[in-house]
Design an enzyme around this catalytic site. Structure first.
Site, mmCIF file in Angstrom:
data_model
loop_
_atom_site.group_PDB
_atom_site.id
_atom_site.type_symbol
_atom_site.label_atom_id
_atom_site.label_comp_id
_atom_site.label_asym_id
_atom_site.label_seq_id
_atom_site.Cartn_x
_atom_site.Cartn_y
_atom_site.Cartn_z
ATOM 1 N N GLY A 239 -1.692 -6.188 -3.598
ATOM 2 C CA GLY A 239 -2.450 -5.102 -2.998
ATOM 3 C C GLY A 239 -3.474 -5.488 -1.965
ATOM 4 N N GLY A 277 2.104 -9.434 -1.660
ATOM 5 C CA GLY A 277 3.263 -9.291 -0.788
ATOM 6 C C GLY A 277 2.795 -9.226 0.655
ATOM 7 C CE1 TYR A 318 4.796 4.129 2.142
ATOM 8 C CE2 TYR A 318 4.902 2.255 3.621
ATOM 9 C CZ TYR A 318 5.219 2.842 2.416
ATOM 10 O OH TYR A 318 5.924 2.129 1.499
ATOM 11 C CB CYS A 345 19.392 12.215 15.783
ATOM 12 S SG CYS A 345 20.409 11.474 17.042
ATOM 13 C CD GLU A 346 15.865 12.784 10.953
ATOM 14 O OE1 GLU A 346 14.983 13.675 10.902
ATOM 15 O OE2 GLU A 346 16.951 12.861 10.356
ATOM 16 C CE1 TYR A 373 6.367 -3.867 0.173
ATOM 17 C CE2 TYR A 373 4.367 -4.503 1.333
ATOM 18 C CZ TYR A 373 5.111 -4.435 0.172
ATOM 19 O OH TYR A 373 4.604 -4.947 -0.993
HETATM 20 C C1 PLP Z 1 4.712 -3.862 -4.198
HETATM 21 C C2 PLP Z 1 4.131 -4.576 -5.342
HETATM 22 C C3 PLP Z 1 3.310 -5.687 -5.138
HETATM 23 C C4 PLP Z 1 2.910 -6.192 -3.774
HETATM 24 O O1 PLP Z 1 1.972 -5.377 -3.167
HETATM 25 P P1 PLP Z 1 1.257 -5.824 -1.810
HETATM 26 O O2 PLP Z 1 0.386 -4.691 -1.466
HETATM 27 O O3 PLP Z 1 2.335 -6.050 -0.811
HETATM 28 O O4 PLP Z 1 0.499 -7.067 -2.087
HETATM 29 C C5 PLP Z 1 2.862 -6.375 -6.255
HETATM 30 N N1 PLP Z 1 3.174 -5.960 -7.509
HETATM 31 C C6 PLP Z 1 3.952 -4.888 -7.735
HETATM 32 C C7 PLP Z 1 4.264 -4.507 -9.130
HETATM 33 C C8 PLP Z 1 4.448 -4.159 -6.674
HETATM 34 O O5 PLP Z 1 5.198 -3.071 -6.905
#
Ligand code: PLP
Length: 419
Positions: A239, A277, A318, A345-346, A373
């Site tokens: 996150g 991530g 988003y 086409c959107e 992503y």
């Molecule tokens: C998507 C996800 C992450 C990674 O989130 P980031 O914001 O990209 O760091 C980590 N844990 C779980 C369970 C997720 O679904």
């Protein structure tokens, strides 16, 4: 630190000119920097000092096996949300004993695969899932190591589609139910309680939501200990946000310190796993696209490019912002304000609204912060071929995924038999 910078008016990935990459590989394509991935991973890893920890890279952010392999070589663990992702980790040489398996709807087949490959933790999201894990583990004559993903009901103050830890979310076990769930797990013969997990959302730009949820998790850990249930790992999710548009998220050190301060305040010294991530991948890649046409309406100018929402969904899904930069800064046309739009086409097929750019047809644009992503969300809508992916490694540009071909589009499809 950016690995994508101008040099003599030309945008580069490390020391490689992006126009050269576009010339040889074609557009649209994704270009990643190995040094950027390694820098992000290492920065986070070293922020822990000698505190016991595992970095479980969230595979869904960017799941190309070359990227997973680069991280596995650093010693990374992985967070997976499907059998497909776990198979990618194994194909990339990742260590299953450093894998945590998240996700709200794990099937029997996925659980069989994960348990038989010895993943570190199955992060369970409901009591129904707990019973299923017990059944599957018993049938395999194995023990499943588990955590509950608890839902601390903390507002991560991010986009609602990437908030996962509030009580209205489908994710996790509510705190009130978690205690009973752990007690049930402790009774089950093929379950070993390993950890507690939480993940409250994505693109979080302050430390307080992390500290608040950690506090709730640690209170639960103590309550469980008082009932004889020993937690062995804190999995604090992912996150951590990045700079897309001038955001100032916490640094890796500030983020890690918030966690280390939290555990210290509770007198707890359990190993920590985190599941970043976006922090690792987001600013480690760009998407290259070429302007097909310039079009002027009464009220708008459009730069119509060869990449669309099927290649990069975040702006449409988003309302996410990605900076869009000219690959060549030295243009002889005047700047105007454009909507940068794709071929799909959107009406939602917009990569960026109201961008001031000096561009004409055939110019190359780089959609920045497209390492996370982005390709992993790409699809074939409008029967478009998914782009190539390129990983820059020092002086070499490696194609780590070929551009799809037309035969790929219809693979697995068939006509009805003749009369
Ligand atoms: C998507 C996800 C992450 C990674 O989130 P980031 O914001 O990209 O760091 C980590 N844990 C779980 C369970 C997720 O679904």
């Amino acid at each position: 630190m950016s690995f994508f910078k101008y040099h003599n008016g030309e945008l580069r990935a490390e020391n490689i000119s992006l126009s050269k990459v576009a010339e040889t590989i074609g557009t649209p394509c994704y270009v990643y920097s190995r040094a950027a991935f390694e820098h992000q991973w290492t920065t986070l890893d070293s922020a822990f000092g000698d505190y016991p920890h595992t970095i479980c890279y969230a595979v869904k952010a960017n799941s190309n096996i070359a990227i997973l392999n680069v991280l596995a070589r650093l010693g990374s663990g992985f967070d997976v949300v499907s059998e497909g992702e776990l198979r990618r980790v194994l194909a990339a040489g990742g260590d299953p004993s450093k894998v945590v398996f998240s996700g709200v709807a794990k099937s029997v087949a996925e659980l069989e695969f994960a348990i038989s490959n010895g993943v570190r933790s199955i992060n369970i999201e409901s009591t129904a899932e707990l019973e299923r894990v017990q059944t599957v583990a018993a049938a395999l004559n194995a023990t499943a190591s588990i955590a509950f993903r608890v839902n601390p009901d903390v507002d991560p103050e991010t986009h609602p589609y990437i908030s996962t830890g509030m009580d209205k979310a489908k994710f996790g076990v509510p705190m009130e139910a978690a205690f009973a769930a752990y007690q049930r797990a402790a009774e089950l013969p093929n379950i070993e309680v390993h950890g507690i997990a939480c993940h409250i959302g994505s693109q979080i730009t302050k430390t307080s939501p992390f500290s608040d949820s950690l506090d709730i998790v640690l209170t639960m850990v103590k309550r469980l200990a008082s009932q004889g249930i020993q937690i062995k790992q804190l999995d604090l999710g992912g996150g951590l946000g990045i700079d897309y548009q001038g955001e100032t998220p916490p640094t890796a050190q500030e983020y890690v310190n918030a966690m280390l301060d939290g555990v210290a305040a509770h007198g707890i010294d359990l190993p920590i796993a985190i599941e970043p991530g976006r922090y690792i991948a987001g600013n480690s890649g760009v998407m290259l696209t070429r302007v097909e046409y310039i079009k002027h309406n009464e009220s708008k100018n459009f730069a119509i490019v060869d990449a669309g929402m099927n290649d990069l969904l975040r702006p449409s899904l988003y309302q996410a912002f990605h900076a869009i930069l000219p690959v060549n800064e030295n243009s002889n046309v005047e700047k105007s304000v454009f909507d940068v739009v794709g071929p799909v086409c959107e009406s939602a097929d917009v990569l960026g609204y109201d961008r001031e750019l000096a561009v004409q047809a055939d110019d190359l644009l780089a959609v920045m912060s497209a390492g996370a992503y982005s390709f992993s969300m790409a699809g074939n809508y409008n029967s478009r071929l998914r782009p190539a992916e390129v990983l820059i490694d020092g002086e070499t540009a490696h194609i780590i995924r070929q551009r799809e071909e037309f035969d790929d589009l219809t693979r697995g499809e068939s006509l009805l038999p003749e009369q």
